[in-house]
Design a protein around this motif. Structure first.
Motif, PDB file in Angstrom:
ATOM      1  N   TYR A  32       0.840  -1.327  -0.177  1.00 49.69           N
ATOM      2  CA  TYR A  32       0.092  -0.071   0.103  1.00 49.69           C
ATOM      3  C   TYR A  32       0.963   1.205   0.173  1.00 49.69           C
ATOM      4  O   TYR A  32       1.990   1.164   0.104  1.00 49.69           O
TER       5      TYR A  32
ATOM      6  N   ASP B 101      -0.751   8.741   0.814  1.00 52.35           N
ATOM      7  CA  ASP B 101      -1.514   9.617  -0.165  1.00 52.35           C
ATOM      8  C   ASP B 101      -0.380  10.625  -0.542  1.00 52.35           C
ATOM      9  O   ASP B 101       0.324  11.571   0.184  1.00 52.35           O
TER      10      ASP B 101
ATOM     11  N   ASP C 204      -2.977   6.266   3.733  1.00 49.80           N
ATOM     12  CA  ASP C 204      -4.438   6.327   3.241  1.00 49.80           C
ATOM     13  C   ASP C 204      -5.003   5.075   3.800  1.00 49.80           C
ATOM     14  O   ASP C 204      -5.155   3.987   3.426  1.00 49.80           O
ATOM     15  N   TYR C 205      -5.745   5.279   4.990  1.00 46.73           N
ATOM     16  CA  TYR C 205      -6.352   4.105   5.771  1.00 46.73           C
ATOM     17  C   TYR C 205      -7.517   3.446   5.055  1.00 46.73           C
ATOM     18  O   TYR C 205      -7.647   2.195   5.264  1.00 46.73           O
ATOM     19  N   GLU C 206      -8.512   4.454   4.515  1.00 42.38           N
ATOM     20  CA  GLU C 206      -9.360   3.744   3.511  1.00 42.38           C
ATOM     21  C   GLU C 206      -8.977   2.829   2.280  1.00 42.38           C
ATOM     22  O   GLU C 206      -9.401   1.968   2.060  1.00 42.38           O
ATOM     23  N   GLY C 207      -7.882   3.458   1.701  1.00 41.75           N
ATOM     24  CA  GLY C 207      -7.418   2.733   0.640  1.00 41.75           C
ATOM     25  C   GLY C 207      -6.463   1.505   1.009  1.00 41.75           C
ATOM     26  O   GLY C 207      -6.839   0.609   0.439  1.00 41.75           O
TER      27      GLY C 207
ATOM     28  N   ALA D  22      -7.546  -0.378   3.622  1.00 45.55           N
ATOM     29  CA  ALA D  22      -8.910  -1.222   3.983  1.00 45.55           C
ATOM     30  C   ALA D  22      -9.144  -1.843   2.560  1.00 45.55           C
ATOM     31  O   ALA D  22      -9.661  -3.188   2.576  1.00 45.55           O
ATOM     32  N   GLU D  23      -9.487  -1.215   1.621  1.00 48.88           N
ATOM     33  CA  GLU D  23     -10.016  -1.689   0.361  1.00 48.88           C
ATOM     34  C   GLU D  23      -8.958  -2.591  -0.138  1.00 48.88           C
ATOM     35  O   GLU D  23      -9.359  -3.626  -0.803  1.00 48.88           O
TER      36      GLU D  23
ATOM     37  N   GLU E 187      -8.987  -5.884   1.424  1.00 47.09           N
ATOM     38  CA  GLU E 187     -10.135  -6.732   1.166  1.00 47.09           C
ATOM     39  C   GLU E 187     -10.070  -7.148  -0.216  1.00 47.09           C
ATOM     40  O   GLU E 187     -10.417  -8.500  -0.461  1.00 47.09           O
TER      41      GLU E 187
ATOM     42  N   ARG F 181      -6.751   1.323  14.062  1.00 42.44           N
ATOM     43  CA  ARG F 181      -7.303   1.461  12.613  1.00 42.44           C
ATOM     44  C   ARG F 181      -6.964   0.325  11.766  1.00 42.44           C
ATOM     45  O   ARG F 181      -7.636  -0.468  10.801  1.00 42.44           O
TER      46      ARG F 181
ATOM     47  N   THR G 125      -8.529  -3.170  10.228  1.00 40.91           N
ATOM     48  CA  THR G 125      -8.585  -3.766   8.961  1.00 40.91           C
ATOM     49  C   THR G 125      -8.186  -4.969   8.897  1.00 40.91           C
ATOM     50  O   THR G 125      -8.657  -5.963   8.149  1.00 40.91           O
TER      51      THR G 125
END
Length: 416
Positions: free
Chosen positions: A143, A146, A153-156, A158-159, A162, A184, A188
């Protein structure tokens, strides 16, 4: 420092050792992973324990004569346990990389999946670079931070977790100037049924002092170096819950190492004792305050800081906007000539080679050990700016070198 006995046997090595002490005394050590160990730690590392084989663990060795080795290692374990609040501690890894290796060997099979931060975005070789054993043995996806903000980018993440379905997620970084949101990342990891390894190699001392949030008790495994911000004997450490203790210990010995370096473990024990003293918290707080002051000074001179500043012991400077014709390697070379030792470093969105990157990384742990405060570090920021603004100007470099000499004299190191 006394090298007389070395000189009696080997004058060439004695000359090199004394020259290295002089280099450290007379220059500013700002490589973020370096520090100045105390004389007590250095003496422990140079002790007669260098003669002792002690394969195994305290109370269960494969050699006789280990009673004092047992005592020293148990002191190191007990002190680390008190510092970090971990259920289980292994102090035998020879380095932070071998601490990470122990976790991988304990929990993964070749071909299993690791999700970790890309090296050019602040990760580490041992998190999955293809040149390292990790990238060669495991299936690694990486990963990024940003590129605009410089933050993870914690949301990225997590995606990506997944989609990739990793067996283990690695957090903790070697060139990341911000607080890390351990919980966080743990959320994930839990969401994809992955383990979580938090590598605190750079911030071990900051975590121990409570000036950075701790991943102990959050992540499944916590690894670190013991010679950076914590200033103890050179090497690594693994911490984990008791349920993983036997697997981790077996992965360290006999899985990845033979005899432990008992003299280094003695240095760890002494350094951990120093870190338990109230003065160490003051040191850690000052280290962070100094890094903030350094970053503010550089910003005032027009330098672009990755993420806009720092929460820890280092600043990461992106030279592309302010100094497009100066690489990190150019800046490193000019600064070393002026007596300021730091390193060229990749930055998020790197557009140059990793061998000649676009940024520089500067840390304050060693300066703080010498006694530098915020005003001193603002002055250092001014000096860095003067050199990077004119890296080919010999007169500027000479003038800065004189000012560095004055700063070093005002903050002496290893006085004879």
């Amino acid at each position: 420092m006394d090298h007389d006995q070395v000189r009696d046997v080997d004058p060439d090595v004695a000359d090199a050792l004394e020259s290295e002490v002089d280099r450290q005394r007379e220059t500013l050590q700002m490589i973020a992973s370096e520090n100045h160990a105390s004389q007590a730690v250095i003496d422990a590392q140079g002790s007669a324990l260098t003669n002792k084989y002690a394969e195994g663990y305290p109370g269960s060795r494969y050699y006789g004569g280990c009673e004092h080795a047992d005592e020293v290692e148990q002191l190191a374990i007990d002190r680390a346990t008190e510092l970090f609040g971990a259920e289980h501690v292994n102090v035998q890894p020879h380095s932070g990389t071998q601490a990470n290796q122990a976790v991988y060997f304990a929990m993964l099979e070749p071909g299993d999946k690791i999700l970790s931060l890309d090296l050019t975005h602040g990760g580490h070789l041992s998190h999955g670079h293809p040149a390292n054993f990790v990238g060669q043995l495991y299936d690694v996806a990486q990963y990024e931070v940003d590129a605009e903000t410089g933050y993870v980018d914690y949301e990225g993440l997590a995606e990506q977790a997944e989609a990739f379905d990793p067996d283990i997620i690695v957090s903790g970084y070697s060139a990341y100037p911000r607080e890390i949101e351990w919980e966080r990342i743990q959320e994930t990891a839990d969401s994809v049924d992955a383990l979580h390894l938090a590598d605190i190699a750079h911030i071990t001392g900051l975590v121990a002092a409570g000036v950075h949030e701790s991943p102990v008790g959050v992540a499944d495994f916590v690894t670190g170096s013991t010679h950076k911000t914590i200033r103890s004997g050179r090497g690594g450490i693994v911490m984990c819950d008791e349920e993983y203790a036997d697997d981790v210990d077996s992965a360290v010995f006999p899985g990845g190492q033979g005899g432990p370096l008992m003299h280094n473990i003695a240095g760890k024990a002494v350094g951990f004792k120093e870190a338990l003293e109230p003065a160490f918290e003051d040191y850690a707080e000052q280290t962070v305050a100094n890094a903030k002051a350094l970053g503010e000074s550089l910003s005032e001179h027009g330098f672009s800081l990755v993420s806009g500043g720092t929460d820890n012991h280092l600043v990461l400077v992106d030279l592309r906007e302010s100094h497009p014709n100066t690489s990190g390697g150019d800046a490193e070379e000019a600064l070393e000539a002026a007596g300021i030792v730091l390193n060229g470093n990749t930055v998020p969105g790197e557009t140059r080679s990793a061998f000649d990157p676009s940024g520089i990384r500067a840390g304050t742990p060693a300066l703080t050990t010498r006694g530098f405060d915020e005003d001193d570090c603002r002055t250092v920021g001014d000096l860095i700016a003067r050199v990077v603004d004119a890296p080919d100007d010999d007169s500027v470099i000479a003038d800065v070198r004189e000012e560095v000499t004055d700063l070093c004299a005002a903050n002496p190191l290893y006085d004879e």
